[in-house]
Design a protein around this motif. Structure first.
Motif, PDB file in Angstrom:
ATOM      1  N   ILE A  60       9.982 -14.731   8.260  1.00 28.91           N
ATOM      2  CA  ILE A  60      10.510 -15.527   7.150  1.00 28.91           C
ATOM      3  C   ILE A  60       9.959 -15.094   5.796  1.00 28.91           C
ATOM      4  CG2 ILE A  60      11.041 -17.563   8.540  1.00 28.91           C
ATOM      5  CD1 ILE A  60       8.402 -18.778   7.545  1.00 28.91           C
ATOM      6  N   GLU A  61       8.869 -14.307   5.803  1.00 25.25           N
ATOM      7  CA  GLU A  61       8.259 -13.929   4.528  1.00 25.25           C
ATOM      8  C   GLU A  61       9.001 -12.817   3.784  1.00 25.25           C
ATOM      9  OE1 GLU A  61       5.617 -11.733   7.634  1.00 25.25           O
ATOM     10  OE2 GLU A  61       6.655 -13.645   7.521  1.00 25.25           O
ATOM     11  N   VAL A  62       9.981 -12.210   4.423  1.00 24.42           N
ATOM     12  CA  VAL A  62      10.756 -11.157   3.758  1.00 24.42           C
ATOM     13  C   VAL A  62      12.238 -11.552   3.733  1.00 24.42           C
ATOM     14  CG1 VAL A  62       9.149  -9.289   4.272  1.00 24.42           C
ATOM     15  CG2 VAL A  62      10.957  -9.806   5.900  1.00 24.42           C
ATOM     16  N   ASP A  63      12.953 -11.028   2.728  1.00 24.77           N
ATOM     17  CA  ASP A  63      14.365 -11.369   2.560  1.00 24.77           C
ATOM     18  C   ASP A  63      15.296 -10.399   3.277  1.00 24.77           C
ATOM     19  OD1 ASP A  63      13.661 -13.485   0.883  1.00 24.77           O
ATOM     20  OD2 ASP A  63      13.632 -12.188  -0.879  1.00 24.77           O
ATOM     21  N   CYS A  64      14.728  -9.441   3.977  1.00 20.66           N
ATOM     22  CA  CYS A  64      15.539  -8.438   4.670  1.00 20.66           C
ATOM     23  C   CYS A  64      15.392  -8.635   6.176  1.00 20.66           C
ATOM     24  CB  CYS A  64      15.103  -7.043   4.246  1.00 20.66           C
ATOM     25  SG  CYS A  64      13.336  -6.747   4.487  1.00 20.66           S
ATOM     26  N   ASN A  65      16.097  -7.811   6.940  1.00 23.38           N
ATOM     27  CA  ASN A  65      16.043  -7.863   8.400  1.00 23.38           C
ATOM     28  C   ASN A  65      15.280  -6.645   8.914  1.00 23.38           C
ATOM     29  OD1 ASN A  65      19.215  -8.754   7.669  1.00 23.38           O
ATOM     30  ND2 ASN A  65      18.003 -10.217   8.824  1.00 23.38           N
ATOM     31  N   PRO A  66      13.970  -6.773   9.170  1.00 23.91           N
ATOM     32  CA  PRO A  66      13.192  -5.623   9.630  1.00 23.91           C
ATOM     33  C   PRO A  66      13.502  -5.274  11.083  1.00 23.91           C
ATOM     34  CG  PRO A  66      11.764  -7.450   8.912  1.00 23.91           C
ATOM     35  CD  PRO A  66      13.153  -7.951   8.966  1.00 23.91           C
ATOM     36  N   VAL A  67      13.684  -3.996  11.325  1.00 19.12           N
ATOM     37  CA  VAL A  67      13.887  -3.489  12.684  1.00 19.12           C
ATOM     38  C   VAL A  67      12.930  -2.316  12.876  1.00 19.12           C
ATOM     39  CG1 VAL A  67      15.519  -2.488  14.333  1.00 19.12           C
ATOM     40  CG2 VAL A  67      16.316  -4.189  12.666  1.00 19.12           C
ATOM     41  N   GLY A  72       5.473   5.585  -1.049  1.00 21.34           N
ATOM     42  CA  GLY A  72       6.217   5.562  -2.304  1.00 21.34           C
ATOM     43  C   GLY A  72       6.399   4.191  -2.927  1.00 21.34           C
ATOM     44  N   VAL A  73       5.903   3.153  -2.261  1.00 25.57           N
ATOM     45  CA  VAL A  73       6.031   1.800  -2.800  1.00 25.57           C
ATOM     46  C   VAL A  73       4.673   1.379  -3.358  1.00 25.57           C
ATOM     47  CG1 VAL A  73       6.513  -0.618  -2.214  1.00 25.57           C
ATOM     48  CG2 VAL A  73       7.891   1.202  -1.202  1.00 25.57           C
ATOM     49  N   PRO A  74       4.616   0.914  -4.613  1.00 24.66           N
ATOM     50  CA  PRO A  74       3.337   0.489  -5.201  1.00 24.66           C
ATOM     51  C   PRO A  74       2.671  -0.601  -4.351  1.00 24.66           C
ATOM     52  CG  PRO A  74       5.063   0.528  -6.869  1.00 24.66           C
ATOM     53  CD  PRO A  74       5.729   0.757  -5.540  1.00 24.66           C
ATOM     54  N   PRO A  75       1.334  -0.594  -4.271  1.00 25.57           N
ATOM     55  CA  PRO A  75       0.610  -1.549  -3.416  1.00 25.57           C
ATOM     56  C   PRO A  75       0.967  -3.015  -3.658  1.00 25.57           C
ATOM     57  CG  PRO A  75      -0.888   0.120  -4.246  1.00 25.57           C
ATOM     58  CD  PRO A  75       0.423   0.348  -4.926  1.00 25.57           C
ATOM     59  N   ASP A  76       1.210  -3.394  -4.909  1.00 31.60           N
ATOM     60  CA  ASP A  76       1.531  -4.800  -5.170  1.00 31.60           C
ATOM     61  C   ASP A  76       2.877  -5.189  -4.551  1.00 31.60           C
ATOM     62  OD1 ASP A  76       2.554  -3.037  -7.159  1.00 31.60           O
ATOM     63  OD2 ASP A  76       2.974  -4.731  -8.497  1.00 31.60           O
ATOM     64  N   LEU A  77       3.846  -4.273  -4.538  1.00 32.08           N
ATOM     65  CA  LEU A  77       5.135  -4.545  -3.886  1.00 32.08           C
ATOM     66  C   LEU A  77       5.037  -4.426  -2.368  1.00 32.08           C
ATOM     67  CD1 LEU A  77       7.610  -2.682  -6.287  1.00 32.08           C
ATOM     68  CD2 LEU A  77       7.198  -5.143  -6.129  1.00 32.08           C
ATOM     69  N   ALA A  78       4.245  -3.476  -1.900  1.00 34.11           N
ATOM     70  CA  ALA A  78       4.069  -3.281  -0.452  1.00 34.11           C
ATOM     71  C   ALA A  78       3.395  -4.488   0.187  1.00 34.11           C
ATOM     72  CB  ALA A  78       3.267  -2.016  -0.190  1.00 34.11           C
ATOM     73  N   ALA A  79       2.578  -5.222  -0.577  1.00 29.54           N
ATOM     74  CA  ALA A  79       1.864  -6.390  -0.053  1.00 29.54           C
ATOM     75  C   ALA A  79       2.831  -7.436   0.509  1.00 29.54           C
ATOM     76  CB  ALA A  79       0.992  -7.000  -1.148  1.00 29.54           C
ATOM     77  N   LYS A  80       4.029  -7.494  -0.035  1.00 29.61           N
ATOM     78  CA  LYS A  80       5.049  -8.445   0.438  1.00 29.61           C
ATOM     79  C   LYS A  80       5.371  -8.227   1.918  1.00 29.61           C
ATOM     80  CE  LYS A  80       9.981  -9.366  -0.349  1.00 29.61           C
ATOM     81  NZ  LYS A  80      11.139  -9.074  -1.194  1.00 29.61           N
ATOM     82  N   TYR A  81       5.241  -6.989   2.369  1.00 25.73           N
ATOM     83  CA  TYR A  81       5.610  -6.632   3.743  1.00 25.73           C
ATOM     84  C   TYR A  81       4.415  -6.542   4.692  1.00 25.73           C
ATOM     85  CZ  TYR A  81       9.715  -5.379   1.066  1.00 25.73           C
ATOM     86  OH  TYR A  81      10.788  -5.429   0.209  1.00 25.73           O
ATOM     87  N   ALA A  82       3.208  -6.757   4.175  1.00 25.31           N
ATOM     88  CA  ALA A  82       1.989  -6.594   4.982  1.00 25.31           C
ATOM     89  C   ALA A  82       1.996  -7.475   6.231  1.00 25.31           C
ATOM     90  CB  ALA A  82       0.752  -6.872   4.134  1.00 25.31           C
ATOM     91  N   GLY A  83       2.571  -8.661   6.130  1.00 24.57           N
ATOM     92  CA  GLY A  83       2.611  -9.580   7.260  1.00 24.57           C
ATOM     93  C   GLY A  83       3.434  -9.096   8.441  1.00 24.57           C
ATOM     94  N   LEU A  84       4.268  -8.083   8.215  1.00 28.14           N
ATOM     95  CA  LEU A  84       5.083  -7.558   9.320  1.00 28.14           C
ATOM     96  C   LEU A  84       4.222  -6.889  10.387  1.00 28.14           C
ATOM     97  CD1 LEU A  84       8.134  -6.010   7.403  1.00 28.14           C
ATOM     98  CD2 LEU A  84       7.989  -8.228   8.563  1.00 28.14           C
ATOM     99  N   SER A  85       3.038  -6.434  10.007  1.00 27.99           N
ATOM    100  CA  SER A  85       2.170  -5.740  10.967  1.00 27.99           C
ATOM    101  C   SER A  85       1.868  -6.603  12.186  1.00 27.99           C
ATOM    102  CB  SER A  85       0.871  -5.291  10.297  1.00 27.99           C
ATOM    103  OG  SER A  85       1.131  -4.239   9.388  1.00 27.99           O
ATOM    104  N   ARG A  86       1.833  -7.920  12.009  1.00 28.35           N
ATOM    105  CA  ARG A  86       1.511  -8.789  13.153  1.00 28.35           C
ATOM    106  C   ARG A  86       2.579  -8.728  14.250  1.00 28.35           C
ATOM    107  NH1 ARG A  86       3.660 -12.583   9.557  1.00 28.35           N
ATOM    108  NH2 ARG A  86       4.959 -14.192  10.510  1.00 28.35           N
ATOM    109  N   PHE A  87       3.784  -8.273  13.906  1.00 25.78           N
ATOM    110  CA  PHE A  87       4.864  -8.160  14.878  1.00 25.78           C
ATOM    111  C   PHE A  87       4.910  -6.781  15.539  1.00 25.78           C
ATOM    112  CE2 PHE A  87       6.369 -11.206  11.673  1.00 25.78           C
ATOM    113  CZ  PHE A  87       6.673 -12.298  12.475  1.00 25.78           C
TER     114      PHE A  87
END
Length: 196
Positions: free
Chosen positions: A89-96, A145-160
């Motif tokens: 739910i923390e991201v607006d896209c559909n990660p696969v 290629g994504v700046p760390p501040d923007l990449a932080a939004k996706y950091a929670g995906l690692s738990r999956f």
């Protein structure tokens, strides 16, 4: 992932291209159909996914049945590329997550991530199709290629991602099988151009 599994590399992916121009069929449609046949979808479902008539879907299915050796190679390659849809739910896209990829293929993706993104856009026909592409190493997500501040939004995906090694594509509007085929075809193009 079992260590006994055979990882997909570029030479495996390039095997599926040798008949791509036969009978005017598009390789994207062939791959999408093969993925759906692996999941036991029928002609009606395939036609709907491809946005074509049942007759056109039947032509692709008949082509695959006629070219048994090619279909066997295609099924072998496609069945070894594993996929995990992530519901976060923390991201607006559909990660696969796509995994069971050889290290040299993952390295090629990392070194050519912009080219892979371009191929995905070309094959999907949608410049807004994906949000990010990340590399997964031992369950940790890196987004080149994504700046760390923007990449932080996706950091929670690692738990999956547990102990996976592969690629995460964050699709804006994920269309199962079709987008998987777009990703696989884009990998094939990347392999063709980078000579991995």
């Amino acid at each position: 992932m079992c260590e006994c599994e055979i990882l997909i590399n570029c030479s495996d992916l390039l095997e599926v291209t040798y008949l791509k121009n036969r009978r005017g069929l598009k390789l994207l449609d062939i791959i999408t159909t093969a993925l759906m046949l692996l999941e036991k979808h029928g002609r009606v479902s395939i036609a709907k996914k491809l946005g074509c008539t049942e007759r056109q879907a039947r032509n692709i299915i008949e082509f695959l049945k006629k070219e048994k050796e090619y279909f066997t190679i295609l099924q072998r390659v496609l069945s070894r590329i594993e996929r995990k849809v992530i519901y976060a739910i923390e991201v607006d896209c559909n990660p696969v997550a796509y995994y069971n990829l050889a290290n040299d293929l993952i390295l090629a993706i990392m070194q050519n991530i912009v080219a892979l993104r371009d191929y995905i856009i070309i094959h999907s026909g949608d410049p807004e199709k994906i949000e990010i592409i990340g590399i997964v190493k031992n369950g940790e997500l890196e987004i080149p290629g994504v700046p760390p501040d923007l990449a932080a939004k996706y950091a929670g995906l690692s738990r999956f991602l547990e102990d996976l090694n592969g690629v995460v594509v964050c699709w804006r509007k994920y269309n199962e099988n079709l987008d998987d085929a777009v990703f696989i075809l884009s990998l094939i193009d990347l392999c063709s151009s980078s000579r991995v």
